[in-house]
Design a protein around this motif. Structure first.
Motif, PDB file in Angstrom:
ATOM      1  N   ARG A   6       0.857  -1.186   0.000  1.00 51.64           N
ATOM      2  CA  ARG A   6       0.000   0.000   0.000  1.00 51.64           C
ATOM      3  C   ARG A   6       0.891   1.233   0.000  1.00 51.64           C
ATOM      4  N   ASP A   7       0.706   2.115  -0.979  1.00 56.15           N
ATOM      5  CA  ASP A   7       1.581   3.275  -1.068  1.00 56.15           C
ATOM      6  C   ASP A   7       0.801   4.548  -0.752  1.00 56.15           C
ATOM      7  N   ILE A   8       1.519   5.668  -0.727  1.00 58.14           N
ATOM      8  CA  ILE A   8       0.944   6.940  -0.319  1.00 58.14           C
ATOM      9  C   ILE A   8      -0.180   7.364  -1.262  1.00 58.14           C
ATOM     10  N   GLN A   9      -0.066   7.058  -2.557  1.00 59.60           N
ATOM     11  CA  GLN A   9      -1.107   7.450  -3.506  1.00 59.60           C
ATOM     12  C   GLN A   9      -2.426   6.730  -3.222  1.00 59.60           C
ATOM     13  N   VAL A  11      -3.379   5.601  -0.313  1.00 57.62           N
ATOM     14  CA  VAL A  11      -3.899   6.143   0.946  1.00 57.62           C
ATOM     15  C   VAL A  11      -4.523   7.512   0.715  1.00 57.62           C
ATOM     16  N   GLN A  12      -3.873   8.347  -0.064  1.00 61.34           N
ATOM     17  CA  GLN A  12      -4.415   9.677  -0.358  1.00 61.34           C
ATOM     18  C   GLN A  12      -5.781   9.570  -1.022  1.00 61.34           C
ATOM     19  N   LYS A  13      -5.935   8.603  -1.919  1.00 64.19           N
ATOM     20  CA  LYS A  13      -7.220   8.398  -2.590  1.00 64.19           C
ATOM     21  C   LYS A  13      -8.291   7.977  -1.584  1.00 64.19           C
ATOM     22  N   THR A  14      -7.926   7.135  -0.643  1.00 61.82           N
ATOM     23  CA  THR A  14      -8.870   6.692   0.379  1.00 61.82           C
ATOM     24  C   THR A  14      -9.293   7.856   1.270  1.00 61.82           C
ATOM     25  N   ILE A  15      -8.329   8.665   1.707  1.00 59.74           N
ATOM     26  CA  ILE A  15      -8.632   9.798   2.576  1.00 59.74           C
ATOM     27  C   ILE A  15      -9.550  10.782   1.856  1.00 59.74           C
ATOM     28  N   ALA A  16      -9.296  11.013   0.586  1.00 63.78           N
ATOM     29  CA  ALA A  16     -10.150  11.916  -0.183  1.00 63.78           C
ATOM     30  C   ALA A  16     -11.585  11.411  -0.204  1.00 63.78           C
ATOM     31  N   SER A  17     -11.763  10.109  -0.278  1.00 62.74           N
ATOM     32  CA  SER A  17     -13.101   9.523  -0.291  1.00 62.74           C
ATOM     33  C   SER A  17     -13.853   9.798   1.001  1.00 62.74           C
ATOM     34  N   ALA A  18     -13.133   9.926   2.111  1.00 64.08           N
ATOM     35  CA  ALA A  18     -13.766  10.154   3.409  1.00 64.08           C
ATOM     36  C   ALA A  18     -14.459  11.503   3.485  1.00 64.08           C
TER      37      ALA A  18
END
Length: 237
Positions: A6-9, A11-18
């Motif tokens: 799992r890379d930073i990109q 994770v960033q996509k997941t956080i944006a979804s929140a």
């Protein structure tokens, strides 16, 4: 999922979804699904808010941390309670809207009580004037818990008790932060509480996009507020 996969990109996509606008049911489905990857993801993002907020709240008590009953609102998987425990606190109640998050938090055996609550849609399942301290970290932001819930935090705190809350200062959250600041000020003008400190933090967490990042940094900033409930305004149910 292993951190190596799992890379930073991702994770960033997941956080944006929140932070996306969606129905309450969809939001809870997202958090229930995210619960088991949540701590890995926020670690990759270098999410500092739980530790910083816990230290800020602990600074209000010169001693007897272990005797203070703390309500951890939007407790998630229990990261804030873990940090508070490191600061000497031992008594925690937690509330969160996600059953999946509550299950993970409950497995840590930190909380004396855990309840499901959709804050913003229903009142806190707690009596008035009950907690020595109330803390909410990470949930007061655009697309999450609305700023109009703040009186509920004050209600459940004891007169003279402390309320610690946080928000982000990234560009997409500035409108929310302005609303929050106005709400905090209105409640202070009513004499319900007083502001003890406002702590601005430059490295809050890694930004989810270049647009959100600060100049010459891939981090966003955040802020920690500490308030003390007025002794003169106990609440009644």
């Amino acid at each position: 999922m292993d951190a190596s996969k799992r890379d930073i990109q991702q994770v960033q996509k997941t956080i944006a979804s929140a932070h996306k606008d969606c129905s309450l049911t969809q939001k809870m489905q997202f958090y229930n699904h995210w619960a088991h990857d949540y701590e890995e993801d926020v670690s990759i993002l270098d999410y500092n808010a739980p530790r910083l907020a816990a230290v800020a709240l602990a600074s209000m008590y010169p001693s007897n941390h272990e005797e203070k009953l703390v309500l951890d609102i939007a407790c998630g998987t229990g990261l804030v309670a873990q940090e508070l425990q490191r600061c000497g606190f031992k008594l925690f109640h937690g509330v969160d809207g996600s059953e999946g998050m509550i299950q993970v938090a409950g497995g840590k055996k930190l909380y004396k009580e855990l309840k499901k609550c959709m804050l913003g849609h229903e009142p806190l399942p707690s009596p008035s004037d009950y907690y020595d301290a109330v803390i909410i970290v990470g949930a007061l932001s655009d697309g999450q818990v609305p700023s109009f819930v703040i009186p509920e935090l004050i209600r459940v705190a004891k007169p003279g008790g402390f309320v610690c809350l946080t928000t982000r200062c990234n560009p997409s959250n500035l409108h929310y932060k302005a609303q929050l600041d106005q709400e905090l000020s209105v409640l202070q003008n009513k004499g319900l509480w007083e502001c003890i400190t406002v702590q601005n933090v430059e490295k809050w967490e890694r930004a989810i996009s270049e647009h959100e990042a600060q100049k010459e940094s891939d981090y966003i900033s955040g802020v920690i507020y500490l308030y003390k409930k007025s002794e003169a305004f106990p609440c009644t149910d």
